[in-house]
Write a protein that holds these residues in place. Structure first.
Motif, PDB file in Angstrom:
ATOM      1  N   ASP A  98       0.794  -1.047  -0.051  1.00  0.00           N
ATOM      2  CA  ASP A  98      -0.100   0.050   0.044  1.00  0.00           C
ATOM      3  C   ASP A  98       0.999   1.379  -0.118  1.00  0.00           C
ATOM      4  O   ASP A  98       1.643   1.458   0.889  1.00  0.00           O
ATOM      5  N   PRO A  99       0.909   1.940  -1.183  1.00  0.00           N
ATOM      6  CA  PRO A  99       2.010   2.980  -1.259  1.00  0.00           C
ATOM      7  C   PRO A  99       1.687   4.261  -0.044  1.00  0.00           C
ATOM      8  O   PRO A  99       2.705   4.827   0.133  1.00  0.00           O
ATOM      9  N   ARG A 100       0.654   4.174   0.359  1.00  0.00           N
ATOM     10  CA  ARG A 100       0.113   5.403   1.237  1.00  0.00           C
ATOM     11  C   ARG A 100       0.614   4.972   2.611  1.00  0.00           C
ATOM     12  O   ARG A 100       0.975   5.870   3.469  1.00  0.00           O
ATOM     13  N   GLN A 101       0.957   3.664   2.892  1.00  0.00           N
ATOM     14  CA  GLN A 101       1.373   3.338   4.169  1.00  0.00           C
ATOM     15  C   GLN A 101       2.297   2.196   4.276  1.00  0.00           C
ATOM     16  O   GLN A 101       1.949   0.995   4.205  1.00  0.00           O
ATOM     17  N   PRO A 102       3.596   2.473   4.043  1.00  0.00           N
ATOM     18  CA  PRO A 102       4.796   1.545   3.679  1.00  0.00           C
ATOM     19  C   PRO A 102       4.805   0.534   5.023  1.00  0.00           C
ATOM     20  O   PRO A 102       4.471   0.994   5.941  1.00  0.00           O
ATOM     21  N   PHE A 103       5.157  -0.608   4.761  1.00  0.00           N
ATOM     22  CA  PHE A 103       5.811  -1.397   5.643  1.00  0.00           C
ATOM     23  C   PHE A 103       6.945  -0.887   6.545  1.00  0.00           C
ATOM     24  O   PHE A 103       7.569  -0.066   5.898  1.00  0.00           O
ATOM     25  N   VAL A 104       6.902  -0.903   7.901  1.00  0.00           N
ATOM     26  CA  VAL A 104       7.990  -0.509   8.668  1.00  0.00           C
ATOM     27  C   VAL A 104       8.738  -1.414   9.253  1.00  0.00           C
ATOM     28  O   VAL A 104       8.138  -2.451  10.130  1.00  0.00           O
TER      29      VAL A 104
END
Ligand SMILES: *[C@@H]1O[C@H](CO)[C@@H](O)[C@H](O)[C@H]1NC(C)=O
Ligand SMILES: *[C@@H]1O[C@H](CO)[C@@H](O)[C@H](O)[C@H]1NC(C)=O
Ligand SMILES: *[C@@H]1O[C@H](CO)[C@@H](O)[C@H](O)[C@H]1NC(C)=O
Ligand SMILES: *[C@@H]1O[C@H](CO)[C@@H](O)[C@H](O)[C@H]1NC(C)=O
Length: 334
Positions: free
Chosen positions: A7-13
């Motif tokens: 999800d480009p708006r919420q990258p994995f961290v």
């Protein structure tokens, strides 16, 4: 095989615990690569000590120095990241006085970190949620830690390549030829395999974001085999040493040889303006000696990984000069 949907708006961290060891560095680089699965990733890295000068700081969004064995220090330094981290990659290894202490300390550090990341809720195992943010996915022990890793760091005492490279420099210095072969004939002539830190990193990321790979154990190797004879030939090329074939040496003890070279290494470091290290903290002659005395072929099958969809590969004899070059560039060896 299900593909992870980024999800480009919420990258994995990602939080890499032990980021300055050779596996940690390669993992950070792989996560930051434009080709990273499920990327782009936000990458936090942590280690006990401040960031060493050779570490490419641009591969991290944040470096966090804290002592994970200390619940207080963990609770001080980690909360800003709690609720943000989606994946914990645990590459720190314990090297204490006994296996029992290793395991205990390891379990304590893991629970200290997860406790804070989970916002203070008790958790002994990384939680495997199938939904995204803010659930912590955690990378469970899916990729079995391989016994021999090849990579670059001044903080991986078990680095076989670094031990060999340092030993080659000692040989260089003394007679421009190699010391007597310090293994047995069996190991010299039979197959062995190792794991390039870059392949290991790709495999860890793959295992962490591929649904079908969850909670599975995988071997990790380059996918090829080599003999120590061919490795030594390669090292002789790199370090301009004369290659002599196997000589069983009764009088030569590699561990003793290296222990006596502590001062010589200090001089090499000083003369070449290297990153400041002590021989004892960057080499483990005992571990190398063990590997070079194996009386069995150290070969692992990558079948299962391939069947599950991971095809990472490295040509071991080609990766050796690359890593030596990297260690030189990092000013860890001359
Ligand atoms: C744990 O402790 C022992 C010392 O008894 C050491 O040889 C070993 O390599 C340590 N580390 C791991 C990861 O097992
Ligand atoms: C360290 O902890 C991890 C996570 O629980 C575990 O998988 C691994 O086997 C442990 N390693 C040692 C040496 O205890
Ligand atoms: C790892 O490799 C060994 C040796 O080939 C094999 O016996 C074992 O089944 C493999 N394990 C996995 C999990 O692939
Ligand atoms: C690997 O897979 C091939 C083909 O499926 C099979 O013939 C071979 O026995 C497997 N080897 C191991 C070590 O599992």
């Amino acid at each position: 095989m299900e593909k992870p949907v980024p999800d480009p708006r919420q990258p994995f961290v990602a939080l890499i615990v032990g980021v300055t060891c050779m596996a940690g560095l390669s993992l950070a680089e792989a996560l930051k690569s434009p080709k990273a699965l499920a990327g782009p990733w936000k990458v936090y890295g942590s280690a006990f000590r401040p960031m060493p000068t050779w570490f490419p700081s641009s591969v991290l969004d944040k470096y966090i120095a804290f002592d994970a064995t200390d619940a207080g220090d963990t609770a001080d330094k980690l909360p800003p990241f709690s609720g943000k981290v989606t994946h914990v990659f645990w590459v720190a290894i314990q090297d204490r006085e006994s296996e029992h202490v290793n395991v205990t300390v390891n379990a304590t550090t893991l629970s200290n970190v997860l406790h804070v990341l989970n916002g203070g809720r008790c958790s002994r195992q990384p939680h495997h949620g199938s939904d995204r943010h803010p659930t912590l996915h955690g990378s469970r022990e899916v990729v079995r830690t391989p016994s021999i890793i090849i990579g670059a760091s001044s903080r991986s005492r078990y680095s076989t390549l670094l031990t060999l490279a340092v030993a080659a420099n000692m040989g260089c210095r003394n007679r421009r030829r190699q010391e007597p072969s310090f293994g047995n004939r069996y190991a010299w002539e039979h197959f062995c395999d190792i794991s390039d830190a870059r392949v290991l990193a790709e495999q860890q990321i793959w295992a962490a974001v591929t649904d079908g790979a969850k909670n599975q154990a995988f071997n990790c190797t380059n996918g090829d085999f080599f003999t120590w004879k061919s490795v030594w030939k390669k090292l002789c090329d790199i370090f301009h040493l004369e290659f002599i074939t196997f000589e069983e040496s009764k009088n030569f003890d590699f561990v003793e040889f290296m222990t006596e070279k502590s001062r010589v290494w200090d001089e090499i470091v000083e003369k070449n303006g290297l990153y400041n290290t002590k021989l004892e903290e960057i080499t483990c002659p005992m571990a190398l000696k063990t590997v070079l005395h194996f009386m069995f072929q150290h070969v692992c099958s990558m079948n299962k990984s391939r069947e599950f969809g991971f095809f990472g590969y490295a040509h071991t004899l080609k990766s050796i000069p690359l890593w030596v070059e990297r260690l030189r560039h990092m000013k860890i060896i001359p």
